[in-house]
Design an enzyme around this catalytic site. Structure first.
Site, PDB file in Angstrom:
ATOM      1  N   HIS A  43      -5.655  -5.938   3.665  1.00  0.00           N
ATOM      2  CA  HIS A  43      -5.157  -5.145   4.953  1.00  0.00           C
ATOM      3  C   HIS A  43      -5.777  -3.496   4.973  1.00  0.00           C
ATOM      4  O   HIS A  43      -5.020  -2.423   5.212  1.00  0.00           O
ATOM      5  CB  HIS A  43      -3.767  -4.318   5.447  1.00  0.00           C
ATOM      6  CG  HIS A  43      -3.031  -6.140   5.912  1.00  0.00           C
ATOM      7  ND1 HIS A  43      -3.482  -6.894   6.492  1.00  0.00           N
ATOM      8  CD2 HIS A  43      -2.152  -6.746   5.522  1.00  0.00           C
ATOM      9  CE1 HIS A  43      -3.156  -8.035   7.398  1.00  0.00           C
ATOM     10  NE2 HIS A  43      -2.187  -8.292   6.444  1.00  0.00           N
ATOM     11  N   GLY A  53      -4.541 -10.010  13.976  1.00  0.00           N
ATOM     12  CA  GLY A  53      -4.820 -11.026  14.009  1.00  0.00           C
ATOM     13  C   GLY A  53      -5.991 -11.883  12.601  1.00  0.00           C
ATOM     14  O   GLY A  53      -6.516 -12.112  12.340  1.00  0.00           O
ATOM     15  N   LYS A 111       3.642 -15.698  18.721  1.00  0.00           N
ATOM     16  CA  LYS A 111       3.145 -15.968  20.338  1.00  0.00           C
ATOM     17  C   LYS A 111       2.071 -15.860  20.832  1.00  0.00           C
ATOM     18  O   LYS A 111       0.739 -16.352  21.665  1.00  0.00           O
ATOM     19  CB  LYS A 111       3.546 -14.808  21.603  1.00  0.00           C
ATOM     20  CG  LYS A 111       4.920 -15.055  22.358  1.00  0.00           C
ATOM     21  CD  LYS A 111       5.474 -14.179  23.255  1.00  0.00           C
ATOM     22  CE  LYS A 111       6.740 -14.060  23.322  1.00  0.00           C
ATOM     23  NZ  LYS A 111       7.453 -12.894  24.484  1.00  0.00           N
ATOM     24  N   GLY A 112       1.142 -15.354  20.357  1.00  0.00           N
ATOM     25  CA  GLY A 112      -0.570 -15.441  20.135  1.00  0.00           C
ATOM     26  C   GLY A 112      -0.754 -14.831  22.245  1.00  0.00           C
ATOM     27  O   GLY A 112      -2.006 -15.878  21.893  1.00  0.00           O
TER      28      GLY A 112
HETATM   29  P1  A3P Z   1       2.026 -12.158  18.333  1.00  0.00           P
HETATM   30  O1  A3P Z   1       3.317 -11.358  17.354  1.00  0.00           O
HETATM   31  O2  A3P Z   1       1.736 -11.036  19.234  1.00  0.00           O
HETATM   32  O3  A3P Z   1       2.204 -13.783  18.266  1.00  0.00           O
HETATM   33  P2  A3P Z   1      -1.633 -10.487  12.106  1.00  0.00           P
HETATM   34  O4  A3P Z   1      -1.539 -12.672  11.231  1.00  0.00           O
HETATM   35  O5  A3P Z   1      -2.612 -10.292  11.196  1.00  0.00           O
HETATM   36  O6  A3P Z   1      -0.526 -10.941  11.365  1.00  0.00           O
HETATM   37  O7  A3P Z   1      -1.329 -11.566  12.988  1.00  0.00           O
HETATM   38  C1  A3P Z   1      -0.189 -12.069  13.884  1.00  0.00           C
HETATM   39  C2  A3P Z   1      -0.266 -12.306  14.683  1.00  0.00           C
HETATM   40  O8  A3P Z   1      -1.474 -12.942  15.491  1.00  0.00           O
HETATM   41  C3  A3P Z   1       0.625 -12.276  16.116  1.00  0.00           C
HETATM   42  O9  A3P Z   1       0.812 -11.988  17.088  1.00  0.00           O
HETATM   43  C4  A3P Z   1       0.097 -14.008  16.035  1.00  0.00           C
HETATM   44  O10 A3P Z   1       0.922 -14.867  17.145  1.00  0.00           O
HETATM   45  C5  A3P Z   1      -1.159 -13.904  16.193  1.00  0.00           C
HETATM   46  N1  A3P Z   1      -1.787 -15.441  15.712  1.00  0.00           N
HETATM   47  C6  A3P Z   1      -1.489 -16.230  14.791  1.00  0.00           C
HETATM   48  N2  A3P Z   1      -2.291 -17.119  14.948  1.00  0.00           N
HETATM   49  C7  A3P Z   1      -3.242 -17.107  15.935  1.00  0.00           C
HETATM   50  C8  A3P Z   1      -3.972 -17.692  16.496  1.00  0.00           C
HETATM   51  N3  A3P Z   1      -4.211 -18.577  15.819  1.00  0.00           N
HETATM   52  N4  A3P Z   1      -4.971 -17.143  17.668  1.00  0.00           N
HETATM   53  C9  A3P Z   1      -5.032 -16.323  18.367  1.00  0.00           C
HETATM   54  N5  A3P Z   1      -3.744 -15.221  17.835  1.00  0.00           N
HETATM   55  C10 A3P Z   1      -3.033 -16.457  16.971  1.00  0.00           C
END
Ligand code: A3P
Length: 317
Positions: A125, A68, A284-285
């Protein structure tokens, strides 16, 4: 200056061959201070540990990859800039969140050489116990976000399929999963990453705000408020009445961000040999997407490992 940089570089070249090594998803991995990295990431970490000096006003957005980070950056940036911009003028509409808040990993040289004095929010990270010492010593605030380990694994895997395996032969998902369960993954073991920040947040709740992706999904407005309070920038009654919180939630929602031109067609890290399509950060989020990708057996195995490692900590994932 250059000399300090060279020294740190030489130090990393000396350290790396002495570390435990293991085969990773796409390259060799090295165990350093209890966590696994490929050699490039590890060089960056050692450089950051040797050279980065935090300012006490810095606030760090910390996370394991794919839990996230992009969302937390967007929310934070929107909260911090809300008196300058609104949902029709925010830089978030034309810049991807990673280009709004710099990271220790990707922007270290810029942060060392020509840091914008207005930059107070930084992201990383790196695990708590390996953070450059000055971050803790200066009393910087930290926000940490974590996520269901099953969704985290799937998110990393889908990301890797698109990026890492463009250049190298892909490995079977079962093998990748096994390594993740062994803790041999970038910044892994995942559960140790989470535990480090969890324990620190129990010790210093005023310095470390610990969040879960799933809870943010359930009630984003509540957490936007909590974040603003934590940043020392609480919403005024007037702002609340004007709907500023809801507007931030909407602007930073997956639906909104993922449909912006910049996040659909733009690219990130253009000044590196590995530019990444912005849309890969918006897949997908969803909560519970692991069901489409892991067998019940795999999911159960990972849950059991994590449950056991977290037992007694007061935290469940
Ligand atoms: P998924 O791959 O399950 O869709 P990070 O930002 O730490 O790289 O994490 C990426 C994850 O956060 C992805 O999950 C992404 O789709 C999701 N993500 C990105 N933007 C988001 C938002 N605004 N709200 C919720 N989830 C989000």
């Amino acid at each position: 200056g250059m000399e300090a940089m060279q020294k740190a570089h030489i130090r990393s070249m000396e350290i790396i061959p002495t570390l435990n090594k293991s085969k990773g998803w796409h390259s060799d991995m090295y165990e350093y201070q209890g966590f696994w990295y490929d050699s490039m990431l590890l060089q960056g970490l050692i450089l950051a540990q040797d050279l980065f000096r935090a300012q006490s006003s810095d606030i760090f957005l910390c996370s394991h990859p794919k839990t996230g980070t992009t969302w937390l950056k967007a929310l934070t940036f929107a909260i911090a800039t809300r008196t300058q911009f609104d949902e029709s003028s925010s830089p978030l509409l034309t810049k991807m969140p990673h280009d709004c808040i710099p990271s220790l990993e990707l922007d270290l040289l810029k942060l060392l050489n020509q840091r914008d004095p207005e930059t107070h929010f930084l992201a990383t990270h790196f695990p708590y116990s390996s953070l450059p010492k000055s971050i803790i010593a200066s009393g910087c605030k930290i926000v940490y976000v974590c996520r269901d380990p099953r969704d985290t694994f799937v998110s990393i895997w889908k990301f890797a399929e698109k990026i890492l395996f463009k250049h190298t032969e892909p490995i079977p998902v079962e093998e990748a999963f096994e390594m993740f369960c062994q803790g041999v993954s970038h910044y892994g073991p995942y559960w140790e990453h989470v535990l480090g920040f969890w324990r620190a947040s129990l010790e210093s709740p005023e310095k470390i705000l610990f969040l879960k992706y799933e809870e943010l999904k359930k009630d984003p407005a509540l957490y936007v408020k909590k974040l603003a309070d934590f940043y020392g920038r609480p919403f005024s009654v007037e702002e609340e009445e004007k709907g500023v919180i809801e507007n931030i939630v909407k602007m930073c929602s997956f639906e909104n961000l993922s449909n912006l031109e910049v996040n659909k067609t733009g690219k990130h890290m253009l000044d590196t040999p590995f530019p990444i399509e912005n849309n890969l950060f918006f897949r997908k989020g969803k909560v519970g997407d692991w069901k489409d990708c892991l067998t019940d057996e795999m999911a159960e195995r990972l849950s059991q490992i994590v449950e056991q490692k977290l037992s007694g900590s007061g935290l469940t994932l």
